[in-house]
Design a protein around this motif. Structure first.
Motif, PDB file in Angstrom:
ATOM      1  N   TYR A   7       0.863  -1.149  -0.038  1.00 30.36           N
ATOM      2  CA  TYR A   7       0.012  -0.015   0.215  1.00 30.36           C
ATOM      3  C   TYR A   7       0.851   1.091  -0.040  1.00 30.36           C
ATOM      4  CZ  TYR A   7      -3.764   3.090   1.296  1.00 30.36           C
ATOM      5  OH  TYR A   7      -4.706   3.923   1.533  1.00 30.36           O
ATOM      6  N   ASN A  10      -1.610   5.572  -0.876  1.00 27.75           N
ATOM      7  CA  ASN A  10      -2.866   5.418  -1.000  1.00 27.75           C
ATOM      8  C   ASN A  10      -3.376   4.422  -2.171  1.00 27.75           C
ATOM      9  OD1 ASN A  10      -2.652   7.225   1.014  1.00 27.75           O
ATOM     10  ND2 ASN A  10      -4.698   8.308   0.778  1.00 27.75           N
ATOM     11  N   GLU A  11      -2.253   3.774  -2.594  1.00 24.22           N
ATOM     12  CA  GLU A  11      -2.774   2.839  -3.725  1.00 24.22           C
ATOM     13  C   GLU A  11      -2.281   1.294  -3.562  1.00 24.22           C
ATOM     14  OE1 GLU A  11      -1.664   4.185  -7.638  1.00 24.22           O
ATOM     15  OE2 GLU A  11      -2.819   6.146  -7.237  1.00 24.22           O
ATOM     16  N   TRP A  12      -3.015   0.336  -3.811  1.00 22.40           N
ATOM     17  CA  TRP A  12      -2.564  -1.101  -3.641  1.00 22.40           C
ATOM     18  C   TRP A  12      -1.807  -1.284  -4.744  1.00 22.40           C
ATOM     19  CZ3 TRP A  12      -3.247  -2.971   0.927  1.00 22.40           C
ATOM     20  CH2 TRP A  12      -4.270  -2.608   1.810  1.00 22.40           C
ATOM     21  N   PHE A 186      -4.925  -2.484   6.716  1.00 25.37           N
ATOM     22  CA  PHE A 186      -4.616  -1.402   5.804  1.00 25.37           C
ATOM     23  C   PHE A 186      -5.860  -1.001   5.079  1.00 25.37           C
ATOM     24  CE2 PHE A 186      -0.655   0.909   5.749  1.00 25.37           C
ATOM     25  CZ  PHE A 186      -0.198   0.293   6.771  1.00 25.37           C
ATOM     26  N   GLU A 187      -6.714  -1.905   4.949  1.00 24.21           N
ATOM     27  CA  GLU A 187      -8.131  -1.756   4.150  1.00 24.21           C
ATOM     28  C   GLU A 187      -8.801  -0.577   4.979  1.00 24.21           C
ATOM     29  OE1 GLU A 187      -9.826  -5.467   3.323  1.00 24.21           O
ATOM     30  OE2 GLU A 187      -8.086  -6.061   1.975  1.00 24.21           O
ATOM     31  N   GLU A 190      -7.258   2.811   4.641  1.00 20.60           N
ATOM     32  CA  GLU A 190      -7.659   3.112   3.396  1.00 20.60           C
ATOM     33  C   GLU A 190      -8.891   3.697   3.591  1.00 20.60           C
ATOM     34  OE1 GLU A 190      -8.728   0.460   0.314  1.00 20.60           O
ATOM     35  OE2 GLU A 190      -8.097   2.039  -1.246  1.00 20.60           O
ATOM     36  N   GLN A 191      -9.927   3.207   4.339  1.00 19.62           N
ATOM     37  CA  GLN A 191     -11.308   3.775   4.752  1.00 19.62           C
ATOM     38  C   GLN A 191     -11.027   5.022   5.455  1.00 19.62           C
ATOM     39  OE1 GLN A 191     -14.139   1.432   6.241  1.00 19.62           O
ATOM     40  NE2 GLN A 191     -13.474  -0.560   5.273  1.00 19.62           N
ATOM     41  N   GLY A 193      -9.015   7.257   5.181  1.00 19.03           N
ATOM     42  CA  GLY A 193      -8.766   8.378   4.241  1.00 19.03           C
ATOM     43  C   GLY A 193      -7.678   9.557   4.676  1.00 19.03           C
ATOM     44  N   LYS A 196      -2.680  11.289   1.078  1.00 20.16           N
ATOM     45  CA  LYS A 196      -1.943  10.255   0.235  1.00 20.16           C
ATOM     46  C   LYS A 196      -0.268  10.191   0.797  1.00 20.16           C
ATOM     47  CE  LYS A 196      -3.458  10.232  -4.671  1.00 20.16           C
ATOM     48  NZ  LYS A 196      -3.157  10.344  -5.834  1.00 20.16           N
ATOM     49  N   ASN A 200       1.891   4.002   4.664  1.00 24.11           N
ATOM     50  CA  ASN A 200       2.417   3.130   3.622  1.00 24.11           C
ATOM     51  C   ASN A 200       2.834   1.667   3.995  1.00 24.11           C
ATOM     52  OD1 ASN A 200       2.606   5.020   1.371  1.00 24.11           O
ATOM     53  ND2 ASN A 200       3.840   5.956   3.234  1.00 24.11           N
TER      54      ASN A 200
END
Ligand code: NAD
Length: 489
Positions: A7, A10-12, A186-187, A190-191, A193, A196, A200
């Protein structure tokens, strides 16, 4: 099978590596995921994302930064059962044990929500006419944590909430053996927010760790794992000019006095020695009986060891799960054999365990070894399994001397009903965590966590104010504002 991804920003991200480590359910032997063994290029990408995020995150008011943590805390609580299930599946501990570790993780997030109060500085006015002195705490920049397998959900939280709340940006490197629970956490991250790049995750093993230790833009590193790797991490990171704390292994003594409440002591010591299959850095592993405590305690602990219900951690009524791997089972069984060869007697022998329905699991039943000799291999080695070694002495002085003669100093416990013996022990024993009538002396999140001697390399510890100290640097400003300058206007 769960797909494990990094991660970053902010991207998988799928690192498309050629090597993966299996994540195995240690009760069934089934491969449940494959952890990508990321290389230095991935650490570089994560560090770049975290470096780019740092200036804005640092300037975000602390009371705004903690709003993200409040949200994270709520999500961790709402998903407590699912995280517990994932930990139990990948790590083998019981569902109850897995949930318990997340209680401490959540508590650390809650404590870090007090950061506006915790990181504010100090001021001394008029240290000389018109001169004031101010101490500010500022974040360091990009920080990283390298975690072990045995508390996959909790250990990153000894650090992460404090690092973020103080204005640092962060990289988590979970153990490659247990990556599914942190992937799920980490999911949730991600929620939340976060902006960015603020937080990580890089999966991997040695190459990723070396990438972190050597990266010039990573300012501080926390490590938790075995002593050899802790020493390596401490040395290499320190040589590279980083702030570092590295928690290592343990061999925790527990002293049982004849005046202890023996039923209570046995129950608590059995939970400490055999809970999490002995794979806790605060598990007691050396029981030292004093004088007449020996016979009573020996009989009770052997009963407690032999009657423990061993099985799959998600099954109802199970008190102890498997070890993390077949390799670990083999190692623990070999160590029990070594102890027996050195003259210890296996009063309860957990080798050769198979559990019906889980024949491929890496189970070792609780084991009690009596008459382990000081300086023998069994005395020196961290077993990291459900093995309680027993020794016997005649006085509290001898018991404390024996405890203090070990190279490790993570935890020491005492069972007694005497206040003066308890005080003597507390005063003299060489360990970072001390339990008096307590088997796992795990400090609450608002106290520092770490051992002494070969169990810890560094100065500032995890959790609470120590973590605030670790993740901030102090700046002292001396200002002169003479009164006559204001008179000009
Ligand atoms: P470990 O040392 O094998 O691994 C810890 C981390 O180091 C992992 O992320 C792993 O990927 C990395 N690593 C492993 N080998 C490496 C190498 N050669 N070079 C660079 N990085 C490497 O530890 P583990 O088996 O995952 O965890 C169990 C150990 O951790 C036990 O010794 C236990 O006592 C200790 N532990 C200590 C504490 C504490 O607070 N003192 C807490 C939990 C666990």
């Amino acid at each position: 099978m769960t797909k494990i991804l990094n991660y970053i920003n902010n991207e998988w991200v799928d690192p498309k590596v050629s090597e993966y480590a299996d994540v195995i359910n240690p009760a069934t032997g089934e491969v449940i995921a494959k952890t990508p063994l990321s290389g230095k290029d991935v650490v570089d990408a994560a560090t770049k994302a975290a470096s780019d995020a740092f200036p804005t995150w640092r300037q975000t008011p602390v009371q705004d930064r903690i709003q993200y943590l409040f949200k994270l805390r709520d999500l961790l609580k709402a998903n407590h059962d699912e995280i517990g299930r994932l930990i139990s599946m990948e790590c083998g501990k019981t569902f109850g044990e897995a949930k318990a570790e997340m209680v401490r993780a959540i508590e650390n997030v809650e404590v870090a929500c007090g950061m506006p109060m915790m990181m504010k500085g100090e001021i001394a006015e008029d240290i000389a006419p018109g001169i004031d002195e101010i101490m500010l705490r500022q974040p360091l920049g990009v920080c990283a944590t390298i975690a072990p397998f045995n508390f996959p959900g909790m250990i990153p939280f000894w650090y992460l909430p404090y690092a973020l709340a103080t204005g640092n940006t962060y990289i988590v490197k979970p153990s490659e053996k247990v990556s599914t629970s942190m992937q799920f956490i980490f999911e949730l991250i991600e929620q939340v927010g976060f902006p960015k790049g603020v937080v990580n995750m890089v999966h991997g093993a040695k190459e990723a760790v070396d990438g972190i230790l050597d990266h010039p833009d990573i300012r501080a590193i926390t490590f938790v794992g075995s002593t050899n790797i802790a020493k390596y991490v401490y040395k290499r990171a320190a040589e590279n000019g980083k702030r570092v704390q590295a928690q290592g292994g343990a061999k925790n003594p527990v002293i049982i006095m004849p005046d202890a409440d023996m039923d209570m002591a046995t129950k608590i010591i059995a939970d400490s020695a055999f809970g999490c299959a002995g794979q806790r850095c605060l598990a007691v592993s050396l029981a030292v009986t004093v004088a007449e405590a020996r016979n009573n305690f020996t009989e009770l602990i052997c009963d407690a060891a032999a009657s423990r219900t061993v099985g799959y951690g998600m099954d109802e009524g199970v008190q102890m799960g498997p070890l993390i791997s077949q390799e670990s089972k083999g190692r623990v069984e070999q160590l029990i054999g070594m102890g027996a060869k050195e003259g210890a007697s296996a009063l309860v022998d957990g080798r050769g365990t198979t559990i019906k329905g889980y024949e491929n699991g890496s189970f070792v039943r609780p084991t009690v070894l009596a008459d382990v000799q000081p300086n023998s291999g069994m005395w020196k080695t961290e077993v990291f399994g459900p093995v309680l070694s027993m020794m016997h002495v005649n006085t509290i002085e001898e018991a404390i001397k024996l405890a203090n003669s070990h190279v490790y100093g993570n935890q020491a416990s005492l069972f007694t009903s005497s206040g003066s013996i308890a005080r003597k022990f507390r005063y003299e024993v060489e360990a970072g965590n001390v339990g008096i009538n307590i088997g796992v002396a795990a400090p609450m999140a608002f106290f520092p966590f770490s051992g002494w001697k070969d169990s810890f390399f560094g100065d500032m510890h995890g959790q609470g104010m120590d973590a605030v100290e670790f993740f901030t640097q102090k700046k002292v400003v001396v200002e002169r504002w003479p009164k006559e300058w204001s008179r000009k206007f």
